[in-house]
Design a protein around this motif. Structure first.
Motif, PDB file in Angstrom:
ATOM      1  N   ILE A 312      25.626  64.158  -6.291  1.00 26.12           N
ATOM      2  CA  ILE A 312      24.591  65.166  -6.520  1.00 26.12           C
ATOM      3  C   ILE A 312      25.054  66.498  -5.940  1.00 26.12           C
ATOM      4  N   GLY A 313      24.373  67.558  -6.348  1.00 26.34           N
ATOM      5  CA  GLY A 313      24.807  68.904  -6.001  1.00 26.34           C
ATOM      6  C   GLY A 313      25.653  69.485  -7.124  1.00 26.34           C
ATOM      7  N   ARG A 314      25.773  70.790  -7.156  1.00 26.25           N
ATOM      8  CA  ARG A 314      26.489  71.443  -8.249  1.00 26.25           C
ATOM      9  C   ARG A 314      27.941  71.018  -8.325  1.00 26.25           C
ATOM     10  N   THR A 315      28.575  70.817  -7.159  1.00 24.44           N
ATOM     11  CA  THR A 315      29.970  70.390  -7.140  1.00 24.44           C
ATOM     12  C   THR A 315      30.152  69.071  -6.383  1.00 24.44           C
ATOM     13  N   GLY A 316      29.062  68.332  -6.166  1.00 25.49           N
ATOM     14  CA  GLY A 316      29.177  67.022  -5.530  1.00 25.49           C
ATOM     15  C   GLY A 316      29.163  67.039  -4.024  1.00 25.49           C
ATOM     16  N   ARG A 317      28.712  68.134  -3.426  1.00 23.81           N
ATOM     17  CA  ARG A 317      28.710  68.209  -1.964  1.00 23.81           C
ATOM     18  C   ARG A 317      27.548  67.441  -1.325  1.00 23.81           C
ATOM     19  N   GLY A 318      26.643  66.929  -2.137  1.00 21.78           N
ATOM     20  CA  GLY A 318      25.580  66.093  -1.605  1.00 21.78           C
ATOM     21  C   GLY A 318      24.281  66.830  -1.382  1.00 21.78           C
ATOM     22  N   LEU A 319      23.467  66.304  -0.450  1.00 16.43           N
ATOM     23  CA  LEU A 319      22.131  66.839  -0.229  1.00 16.43           C
ATOM     24  C   LEU A 319      22.140  68.282   0.256  1.00 16.43           C
ATOM     25  N   THR A 320      23.101  68.647   1.081  1.00 14.23           N
ATOM     26  CA  THR A 320      23.126  70.014   1.593  1.00 14.23           C
ATOM     27  C   THR A 320      23.273  71.019   0.460  1.00 14.23           C
ATOM     28  N   GLU A 321      24.055  70.679  -0.560  1.00 14.95           N
ATOM     29  CA  GLU A 321      24.209  71.562  -1.712  1.00 14.95           C
ATOM     30  C   GLU A 321      22.988  71.483  -2.624  1.00 14.95           C
ATOM     31  N   HIS A 418      15.093  58.250  -7.528  1.00 15.89           N
ATOM     32  CA  HIS A 418      14.839  59.668  -7.805  1.00 15.89           C
ATOM     33  C   HIS A 418      15.447  60.033  -9.157  1.00 15.89           C
ATOM     34  N   PRO A 419      14.820  60.930  -9.930  1.00 18.58           N
ATOM     35  CA  PRO A 419      15.355  61.290 -11.246  1.00 18.58           C
ATOM     36  C   PRO A 419      16.765  61.875 -11.211  1.00 18.58           C
ATOM     37  N   ALA A 420      17.195  62.435 -10.074  1.00 17.72           N
ATOM     38  CA  ALA A 420      18.534  63.014  -9.985  1.00 17.72           C
ATOM     39  C   ALA A 420      19.574  62.045  -9.455  1.00 17.72           C
ATOM     40  N   SER A 421      19.152  60.855  -9.062  1.00 11.20           N
ATOM     41  CA  SER A 421      20.079  59.893  -8.466  1.00 11.20           C
ATOM     42  C   SER A 421      20.952  59.247  -9.528  1.00 11.20           C
ATOM     43  N   ALA A 422      22.265  59.223  -9.272  1.00  8.65           N
ATOM     44  CA  ALA A 422      23.184  58.551 -10.189  1.00  8.65           C
ATOM     45  C   ALA A 422      23.165  57.045 -10.003  1.00  8.65           C
ATOM     46  N   VAL A 423      22.520  56.575  -8.955  1.00  6.66           N
ATOM     47  CA  VAL A 423      22.296  55.142  -8.743  1.00  6.66           C
ATOM     48  C   VAL A 423      20.852  54.850  -9.136  1.00  6.66           C
ATOM     49  N   ILE A 424      20.671  54.045 -10.148  1.00  9.92           N
ATOM     50  CA  ILE A 424      19.344  53.771 -10.696  1.00  9.92           C
ATOM     51  C   ILE A 424      19.025  52.294 -10.492  1.00  9.92           C
ATOM     52  N   HIS A 425      17.932  52.036  -9.776  1.00  9.87           N
ATOM     53  CA  HIS A 425      17.505  50.656  -9.542  1.00  9.87           C
ATOM     54  C   HIS A 425      16.393  50.304 -10.521  1.00  9.87           C
ATOM     55  N   LEU A 426      16.536  49.153 -11.145  1.00 12.24           N
ATOM     56  CA  LEU A 426      15.563  48.665 -12.114  1.00 12.24           C
ATOM     57  C   LEU A 426      14.895  47.415 -11.567  1.00 12.24           C
ATOM     58  N   GLN A 427      13.586  47.478 -11.406  1.00  6.23           N
ATOM     59  CA  GLN A 427      12.822  46.341 -10.910  1.00  6.23           C
ATOM     60  C   GLN A 427      11.871  45.854 -11.991  1.00  6.23           C
ATOM     61  N   ILE A 428      11.502  44.595 -11.916  1.00  7.32           N
ATOM     62  CA  ILE A 428      10.567  44.025 -12.882  1.00  7.32           C
ATOM     63  C   ILE A 428       9.155  44.483 -12.532  1.00  7.32           C
TER      64      ILE A 428
END
Length: 533
Positions: A312-321, A418-428
């Motif tokens: 996440i972040g514009r260049t992948g720097r994470g939450l701070t970016e 979160h909608p911006a998270s590249a890790v998406i958890h799917l629950q029943i």
């Protein structure tokens, strides 16, 4: 009569002189005044109580000094065996197994793991010869298999050899390690960074390097297993706040200070420990609020960005970016080189003081062999690519939005991420299975910060949900999409996490491939869950 009085007088005089001499010699002993003051104040000059306590002390000393095996030395109370009986007993004895045998479910889990033949990447080939779309690997930026990185790694292998063959603090540090630490610090905007050779042990070493017995840690109840291990090793006083709930965090911080003032305790070092993107569910922390609270209550912030760095972040720097918060506001910023840069290891970025302290006190840094040089150079090349190609993160976010647009509309799926998270958890979804939903406790009442268990903990059938989710995984794999259940160490983690399927999006796939994979996952859920209705 006079001789008898004279003898008694001599005896009393002798006793008085002896008592005076004994008292004089007693007060010459170190600490004797403390003992005397204790006897006078605590016992109120009660000789009976003093005598009783003296007898108890003598009895305790005698008990400690006597031999515990002094029983009958002749051995007449012991059972005597001849050599044949001893041999028979030894032959009959069988040791306890080192571990319990695997259950049928565990054996099925191991058998269901697909084997990749050749390089991993967005479309690997499996042992059965089938090529699949990979939504299981943490290859967010698509650097795995990058040709420029492979070329640099081959050149480094020829120059430096394979392994470092030593811990960084002894003889394992090479110039490429120093360069990668500088690259990470410059990339994140911190003073310095330190490199660890194993991602999992990074945060588990950082926490106990700074947090000791008597210090206070306020941690999120949803932190990952590596953080849990670090908290246990630190032996600190732990207080818990509800998962990603900033109001709960503020309440706990206030209660910690009230508790300290009430018992008039000394000021100690205090830390807030949480994750950027939570590994358990893909939720993103509110970093601006965390920084605000840590300044308000005078805490230090340890932020684990093992998932958010490089995703996440514009260049992948994470939450701070992402939140436009200076990295200097985070005291210890921990990340994964394995996840974010498709290499291996982890890092901790911060001030020079923070980094240099870990070079002496970070257990994983001190005792583990340094990263191989070729993987170190690969990570440095990855940072250069992210810095010069910000479109990678734009592509990643487009893929995330494309997948969410399809899966958010499926009525049998719940997505906590979160909608911006590249890790998406799917629950029943509970209602789909016609199971009782989470029971509610006392609404409005906060959870007990002394306990890791939340007040309103949801209840779910782990065995049933994991079995259904594994059926979804198998169905998706049969249709050419490789996904995975989020694996947990059941019975070892502090809180049982609800079963889920974990999707890991990547920028290496096209939008069309991501939409195709999402539709396959959707169809697999509908097919498997539809059988339960």
């Amino acid at each position: 009569m006079s001789s008898s009085s004279q003898s008694l007088e001599l005896l009393l005089k002798f006793l008085s002189t002896s008592y005076t001499t004994l008292e004089t010699n007693f007060y010459k002993l170190p600490g004797s005044a403390v003992v005397a003051r204790y006897v006078k104040s605590s016992h109120q000059n009660d000789p009976g109580r003093t005598l009783l306590e003296l007898i108890l002390v003598i009895f305790a000393i005698r008990t400690l000094l006597q031999s515990r095996t002094r029983g009958d030395q002749s051995g007449k109370h012991f059972i005597q065996f001849d050599e044949k009986e001893i041999d028979d007993l030894v032959d009959e004895w069988s040791p306890e197994p080192l571990a319990q045998p695997l259950s049928p479910e565990e054996e099925a889990d191991l058998a269901a793991v697909p084997v990749i033949v050749g390089p991993t990447g967005p479309k690997p080939r499996l042992a059965n010869g089938k090529t699949v779309i990979n939504l299981a690997s943490y290859n967010f930026t698509g650097l795995a298999g990058n040709e420029d990185i492979k070329t640099s790694a081959v050149e480094t292998l020829k120059k430096y050899g394979l392994g470092s063959c030593g811990p960084p603090g002894f003889y394992g540090t090479q110039d490429v390690h120093i360069q990668l630490e500088q690259d990470i610090a410059d990339f994140l905007g911190t003073e310095a960074a330190i490199l660890y050779s194993q991602a999992f042990s990074t945060i588990a070493s950082v926490i106990p390097a700074f947090c000791k017995r008597g210090d206070v840690i306020v941690a999120d109840r949803g932190v990952n297993f590596a953080i849990q291990k670090g908290l246990q090793i630190s032996r600190c006083t732990i207080r818990w706040y509800d998962h990603n709930d900033m109001k709960s965090l503020e309440h706990v911080l206030e209660s910690v200070e009230k508790e300290r003032r009430k018992r008039k305790g000394p000021l100690t070092r205090r830390f807030i420990v949480t994750e950027g993107i939570f590994d358990h569910d893909g939720v993103i922390s509110d970093l601006p609020k965390l920084v605000e609270l840590k300044k308000k209550f005078k805490y230090r912030l340890i932020l684990d960005e093992s998932i958010s760095f490089g995703s996440i972040g514009r260049t992948g720097r994470g939450l701070t970016e992402l939140y436009n918060v200076p990295a200097s506001e985070v005291d210890m910023l921990v990340g994964s080189v394995a996840n974010g840069l498709s290499s291996c290891g982890g890092f901790c970025a911060g001030s020079h003081v923070v980094v240099n302290h870990q070079r002496i006190n970070g257990t994983s840094f001190v005792f583990s062999a340094a990263m191989p040089a070729l993987l170190t150079v690969a990570a440095s090349e990855g940072i250069n690519i992210l810095r010069n190609t910000p479109s990678i993160l734009s592509t990643l976010q487009e893929n995330v939005r494309a997948v969410r647009a399809i899966l958010d509309r499926v009525d049998c799926i719940t997505i906590p991420s979160h909608p911006a998270s590249a890790v998406i958890h799917l629950q029943i979804r509970w209602a789909t299975l016609q199971l009782p939903g989470p029971t509610s406790g006392s609404p409005g009442k906060p959870s007990n910060p002394h306990s890791v268990k939340p007040r309103d903990a949801p209840h779910f059938d782990i065995e049933l949900e994991e079995r259904l989710l594994q059926d979804v995984v198998d169905e998706a794999l049969a249709q050419g999409v490789m996904i995975t259940r989020a694996k947990r160490l059941r019975g070892q983690e502090l809180i049982e996490v609800r079963p889920s399927i974990r999707l890991a999006l990547t920028a290496a796939l096209s939008r069309k491939d991501c939409e195709k994979a999402a539709n396959v996952v959707k169809a697999a859920f509908v097919k498997v869950i539809g059988k339960r209705r």
